[in-house]
Design a protein around this motif. Structure first.
Motif, short mmCIF file in Angstrom:
data_model
loop_
_atom_site.label_atom_id
_atom_site.label_comp_id
_atom_site.label_asym_id
_atom_site.label_seq_id
_atom_site.Cartn_x
_atom_site.Cartn_y
_atom_site.Cartn_z
N ALA A 95 0.81 -1.22 0.00
CA ALA A 95 0.00 0.00 0.00
C ALA A 95 0.85 1.27 0.00
CB ALA A 95 -0.96 0.00 1.18
N GLU A 127 -3.09 -4.30 -10.39
CA GLU A 127 -4.01 -5.38 -10.75
C GLU A 127 -4.52 -5.25 -12.18
OE1 GLU A 127 -8.02 -5.50 -9.30
OE2 GLU A 127 -7.85 -3.50 -8.44
N THR A 128 -4.46 -4.07 -12.77
CA THR A 128 -4.90 -3.90 -14.15
C THR A 128 -3.82 -4.32 -15.13
OG1 THR A 128 -4.11 -1.62 -14.40
CG2 THR A 128 -6.29 -1.92 -13.42
N GLU A 133 -7.03 -2.82 5.04
CA GLU A 133 -7.19 -2.40 3.65
C GLU A 133 -6.63 -3.44 2.70
OE1 GLU A 133 -6.18 1.45 0.78
OE2 GLU A 133 -4.93 1.06 2.52
N LEU A 134 -5.41 -3.93 2.99
CA LEU A 134 -4.78 -4.90 2.11
C LEU A 134 -5.50 -6.24 2.18
CD1 LEU A 134 -2.50 -5.40 0.12
CD2 LEU A 134 -1.01 -5.98 2.05
N ARG A 171 1.35 4.20 -6.96
CA ARG A 171 0.21 3.76 -7.79
C ARG A 171 -0.02 2.26 -7.67
NH1 ARG A 171 0.90 6.57 -13.60
NH2 ARG A 171 -0.94 5.28 -13.98
N TRP A 172 -0.02 1.77 -6.45
CA TRP A 172 -0.10 0.33 -6.23
C TRP A 172 -1.42 -0.27 -6.72
CZ3 TRP A 172 -3.41 -2.32 -2.78
CH2 TRP A 172 -4.19 -1.50 -1.95
N ARG A 173 -2.49 0.49 -6.69
CA ARG A 173 -3.78 -0.06 -7.13
C ARG A 173 -3.83 -0.28 -8.64
NH1 ARG A 173 -7.86 -0.50 -3.58
NH2 ARG A 173 -7.62 0.46 -1.53
N ASP A 174 -2.91 0.33 -9.37
CA ASP A 174 -2.85 0.09 -10.82
C ASP A 174 -2.30 -1.30 -11.15
OD1 ASP A 174 -3.77 2.64 -11.11
OD2 ASP A 174 -1.98 3.43 -12.08
N TRP A 200 -8.64 -6.04 0.05
CA TRP A 200 -8.25 -5.99 -1.36
C TRP A 200 -7.81 -7.35 -1.85
CZ3 TRP A 200 -3.52 -6.24 -4.17
CH2 TRP A 200 -3.55 -5.68 -5.45
N THR A 201 -7.05 -8.06 -1.02
CA THR A 201 -6.53 -9.38 -1.37
C THR A 201 -7.64 -10.41 -1.46
OG1 THR A 201 -4.40 -8.88 -0.33
CG2 THR A 201 -4.94 -11.20 -0.67
N ARG A 222 -9.47 -10.96 -4.66
CA ARG A 222 -8.69 -11.30 -5.84
C ARG A 222 -7.91 -12.61 -5.71
NH1 ARG A 222 -9.35 -6.23 -4.70
NH2 ARG A 222 -9.72 -4.70 -6.36
#
Length: 222
Positions: free
Chosen positions: A121, A130-131, A150-151, A125-128, A154-155, A158
Protein backbone atom coordinates in the motif's frame (compact mmCIF):
# COMPACT_ATOMS: atom_id res chain seq x y z
CA UNK A 1 -9.44 -7.86 -13.45
CA UNK A 2 -8.81 -8.30 -17.14
CA UNK A 3 -10.77 -11.34 -18.33
CA UNK A 4 -9.83 -11.14 -21.97
CA UNK A 5 -11.83 -13.15 -24.47
CA UNK A 6 -8.57 -14.23 -26.13
CA UNK A 7 -5.58 -14.82 -23.88
CA UNK A 8 -2.58 -15.67 -26.02
CA UNK A 9 0.39 -17.72 -24.80
CA UNK A 10 1.70 -19.07 -21.51
CA UNK A 11 2.23 -16.54 -18.72
CA UNK A 12 5.39 -14.48 -18.42
CA UNK A 13 6.89 -14.08 -14.94
CA UNK A 14 8.64 -10.98 -13.65
CA UNK A 15 10.96 -10.87 -10.62
CA UNK A 16 12.59 -7.56 -9.82
CA UNK A 17 15.26 -6.51 -7.35
CA UNK A 18 18.57 -4.79 -6.99
CA UNK A 19 20.42 -8.14 -7.28
CA UNK A 20 23.35 -6.62 -5.39
CA UNK A 21 24.65 -9.28 -5.91
CA UNK A 22 22.37 -11.95 -7.32
CA UNK A 23 22.47 -15.18 -5.29
CA UNK A 24 20.82 -18.59 -4.99
CA UNK A 25 18.09 -17.12 -2.78
CA UNK A 26 16.91 -15.25 -5.87
CA UNK A 27 17.46 -18.00 -8.40
CA UNK A 28 16.01 -21.08 -6.73
CA UNK A 29 12.54 -19.53 -6.16
CA UNK A 30 12.61 -18.15 -9.71
CA UNK A 31 13.15 -21.63 -11.13
CA UNK A 32 10.52 -23.19 -8.85
CA UNK A 33 7.89 -20.65 -9.84
CA UNK A 34 8.74 -20.95 -13.51
CA UNK A 35 8.05 -24.69 -13.28
CA UNK A 36 5.03 -24.66 -10.93
CA UNK A 37 3.17 -21.87 -12.69
CA UNK A 38 3.98 -23.12 -16.18
CA UNK A 39 5.62 -19.84 -17.15
CA UNK A 40 7.01 -19.44 -20.63
CA UNK A 41 9.88 -17.60 -18.98
CA UNK A 42 10.82 -15.82 -15.78
CA UNK A 43 12.31 -12.39 -16.41
CA UNK A 44 14.79 -11.11 -13.83
CA UNK A 45 14.65 -7.31 -13.84
CA UNK A 46 17.48 -5.46 -12.07
CA UNK A 47 16.32 -2.10 -10.76
CA UNK A 48 18.24 1.12 -11.29
CA UNK A 49 17.37 3.13 -8.15
CA UNK A 50 14.86 1.50 -5.76
CA UNK A 51 12.32 3.95 -4.29
CA UNK A 52 12.14 2.28 -0.85
CA UNK A 53 15.72 1.35 -0.03
CA UNK A 54 19.33 2.50 -0.23
CA UNK A 55 21.00 2.66 -3.65
CA UNK A 56 22.87 -0.52 -4.65
CA UNK A 57 26.57 -0.88 -3.82
CA UNK A 58 27.57 -2.10 -7.27
CA UNK A 59 26.77 0.01 -10.30
CA UNK A 60 24.18 -0.93 -12.90
CA UNK A 61 26.65 -2.38 -15.39
CA UNK A 62 28.27 -4.60 -12.75
CA UNK A 63 24.98 -5.93 -11.39
CA UNK A 64 23.71 -6.61 -14.90
CA UNK A 65 26.86 -8.52 -15.78
CA UNK A 66 26.59 -10.68 -12.65
CA UNK A 67 22.95 -11.41 -13.40
CA UNK A 68 23.78 -12.44 -16.95
CA UNK A 69 26.39 -14.86 -15.61
CA UNK A 70 23.85 -16.22 -13.13
CA UNK A 71 21.35 -17.37 -15.77
CA UNK A 72 23.89 -19.13 -18.00
CA UNK A 73 22.63 -22.68 -18.46
CA UNK A 74 19.27 -21.95 -16.80
CA UNK A 75 16.53 -22.36 -19.44
CA UNK A 76 13.53 -20.19 -18.73
CA UNK A 77 15.42 -17.51 -16.79
CA UNK A 78 15.88 -14.32 -18.81
CA UNK A 79 17.52 -11.01 -17.88
CA UNK A 80 15.46 -7.92 -18.73
CA UNK A 81 17.48 -4.70 -18.39
CA UNK A 82 14.71 -2.19 -19.18
CA UNK A 83 14.81 -0.48 -15.76
CA UNK A 84 18.55 0.10 -16.04
CA UNK A 85 18.10 1.61 -19.49
CA UNK A 86 15.23 3.78 -18.33
CA UNK A 87 17.19 5.22 -15.41
CA UNK A 88 15.73 7.18 -12.49
CA UNK A 89 13.59 5.53 -9.82
CA UNK A 90 12.51 1.99 -10.72
CA UNK A 91 8.77 2.11 -10.22
CA UNK A 92 7.17 -1.29 -10.75
CA UNK A 93 4.03 0.19 -12.25
CA UNK A 94 6.04 1.88 -15.02
CA UNK A 95 7.74 -1.40 -15.91
CA UNK A 96 4.44 -3.26 -15.97
CA UNK A 97 2.86 -0.64 -18.24
CA UNK A 98 5.74 -1.13 -20.69
CA UNK A 99 5.43 -4.90 -20.60
CA UNK A 100 1.65 -4.85 -20.94
CA UNK A 101 1.97 -2.74 -24.07
CA UNK A 102 4.38 -5.32 -25.50
CA UNK A 103 2.54 -8.47 -24.42
CA UNK A 104 -1.03 -7.56 -25.31
CA UNK A 105 -3.42 -9.94 -23.53
CA UNK A 106 -0.77 -12.45 -22.52
CA UNK A 107 -0.88 -13.25 -18.77
CA UNK A 108 1.83 -11.47 -16.79
CA UNK A 109 2.79 -12.59 -13.28
CA UNK A 110 4.62 -10.12 -11.05
CA UNK A 111 6.49 -11.98 -8.30
CA UNK A 112 7.27 -10.43 -4.94
CA UNK A 113 8.22 -11.56 -1.46
CA UNK A 114 5.82 -11.60 1.47
CA UNK A 115 7.57 -8.68 3.20
CA UNK A 116 7.24 -6.55 0.08
CA UNK A 117 3.59 -7.53 -0.24
CA UNK A 118 2.88 -6.40 3.32
CA UNK A 119 4.13 -2.94 2.36
CA UNK A 120 2.32 -2.85 -0.99
CA UNK A 121 0.00 0.00 0.00
CA UNK A 122 3.03 2.32 0.23
CA UNK A 123 4.07 1.68 -3.39
CA UNK A 124 3.63 4.26 -6.10
CA UNK A 125 0.21 3.76 -7.79
CA UNK A 126 -0.10 0.33 -6.23
CA UNK A 127 -3.78 -0.06 -7.13
CA UNK A 128 -2.85 0.09 -10.82
CA UNK A 129 -0.93 -3.18 -10.48
CA UNK A 130 -4.01 -5.38 -10.75
CA UNK A 131 -4.90 -3.90 -14.15
CA UNK A 132 -1.46 -4.86 -15.46
CA UNK A 133 -0.46 -8.20 -13.93
CA UNK A 134 -1.28 -11.00 -11.56
CA UNK A 135 0.57 -10.87 -8.23
CA UNK A 136 2.40 -13.99 -7.10
CA UNK A 137 3.50 -13.70 -3.47
CA UNK A 138 6.33 -15.97 -2.35
CA UNK A 139 5.51 -17.33 1.09
CA UNK A 140 7.70 -19.22 3.52
CA UNK A 141 6.20 -22.63 4.49
CA UNK A 142 4.20 -22.40 7.70
CA UNK A 143 4.43 -18.62 7.80
CA UNK A 144 1.11 -16.78 8.15
CA UNK A 145 0.84 -13.22 6.84
CA UNK A 146 -0.89 -10.61 8.97
CA UNK A 147 -2.41 -8.17 6.53
CA UNK A 148 -3.76 -4.77 7.47
CA UNK A 149 -7.49 -4.24 6.98
CA UNK A 150 -7.19 -2.40 3.65
CA UNK A 151 -4.78 -4.90 2.11
CA UNK A 152 -6.69 -7.89 3.53
CA UNK A 153 -9.96 -6.74 1.94
CA UNK A 154 -8.25 -5.99 -1.36
CA UNK A 155 -6.53 -9.38 -1.37
CA UNK A 156 -9.62 -11.40 -0.44
CA UNK A 157 -11.48 -10.16 -3.51
CA UNK A 158 -8.69 -11.30 -5.84
CA UNK A 159 -7.01 -14.35 -4.29
CA UNK A 160 -6.99 -17.69 -6.07
CA UNK A 161 -5.63 -21.03 -4.88
CA UNK A 162 -5.01 -22.77 -8.19
CA UNK A 163 -2.05 -21.57 -10.33
CA UNK A 164 -4.02 -22.61 -13.42
CA UNK A 165 -6.34 -19.64 -12.84
CA UNK A 166 -3.51 -17.31 -13.83
CA UNK A 167 -3.63 -18.64 -17.36
CA UNK A 168 -7.26 -17.72 -17.94
CA UNK A 169 -6.92 -13.94 -17.83
CA UNK A 170 -4.13 -11.43 -18.32
CA UNK A 171 -4.11 -9.76 -14.89
CA UNK A 172 -5.94 -9.08 -11.64
CA UNK A 173 -5.45 -12.22 -9.53
CA UNK A 174 -3.34 -12.86 -6.42
CA UNK A 175 -1.69 -16.23 -5.71
CA UNK A 176 0.31 -17.11 -2.60
CA UNK A 177 2.92 -19.72 -3.45
CA UNK A 178 5.32 -21.48 -1.11
CA UNK A 179 8.94 -21.66 -2.24
CA UNK A 180 12.01 -23.34 -0.77
CA UNK A 181 13.35 -21.09 2.00
CA UNK A 182 17.03 -20.26 1.56
CA UNK A 183 18.53 -18.11 4.32
CA UNK A 184 20.74 -16.09 1.98
CA UNK A 185 20.79 -12.32 1.61
CA UNK A 186 22.78 -9.92 -0.53
CA UNK A 187 23.67 -7.89 2.56
CA UNK A 188 25.18 -10.96 4.20
CA UNK A 189 27.22 -11.69 1.09
CA UNK A 190 28.51 -8.12 0.97
CA UNK A 191 29.36 -8.32 4.67
CA UNK A 192 31.31 -11.56 4.21
CA UNK A 193 33.33 -10.03 1.38
CA UNK A 194 33.98 -6.88 3.42
CA UNK A 195 35.37 -9.13 6.16
CA UNK A 196 37.71 -10.81 3.70
CA UNK A 197 35.73 -14.07 3.75
CA UNK A 198 34.44 -16.18 0.89
CA UNK A 199 30.87 -16.08 -0.42
CA UNK A 200 31.39 -19.08 -2.65
CA UNK A 201 28.38 -21.43 -2.96
CA UNK A 202 26.05 -18.64 -1.84
CA UNK A 203 26.17 -17.40 -5.43
CA UNK A 204 26.60 -19.27 -8.73
CA UNK A 205 30.22 -20.14 -9.52
CA UNK A 206 30.33 -17.82 -12.55
CA UNK A 207 29.07 -14.96 -10.38
CA UNK A 208 31.65 -15.61 -7.68
CA UNK A 209 34.39 -15.85 -10.30
CA UNK A 210 33.39 -12.47 -11.71
CA UNK A 211 33.30 -10.87 -8.24
CA UNK A 212 36.76 -12.21 -7.47
CA UNK A 213 38.27 -11.37 -10.85
CA UNK A 214 36.93 -7.82 -11.01
CA UNK A 215 37.35 -7.03 -7.31
CA UNK A 216 33.68 -6.21 -6.77
CA UNK A 217 32.39 -5.37 -3.29
CA UNK A 218 35.98 -4.86 -2.12
CA UNK A 219 37.25 -8.34 -3.05
CA UNK A 220 40.04 -9.22 -2.66
CA UNK A 221 40.94 -7.35 0.48
CA UNK A 222 44.10 -5.27 0.13
Amino acid sequence: MRRDTAVHGAPIGLLGGTFDPVHHGHLRPAIELQERLGLAEMRLVPGHVPPHRRPPRADSEQRLRLLQYAVVGAPGLVVDARELRRGGYSYTVATLYELRAELGSRPLCFVLGSDAFLGLASWYRWRDLETLAHLVVMRRPGHALRLGDELAEWTAARQVLDPAALRGCSSGLILFQETTPLDISASRIRRLIAQGRSARYLVPDLVWGCIAKEGLYGYPQI
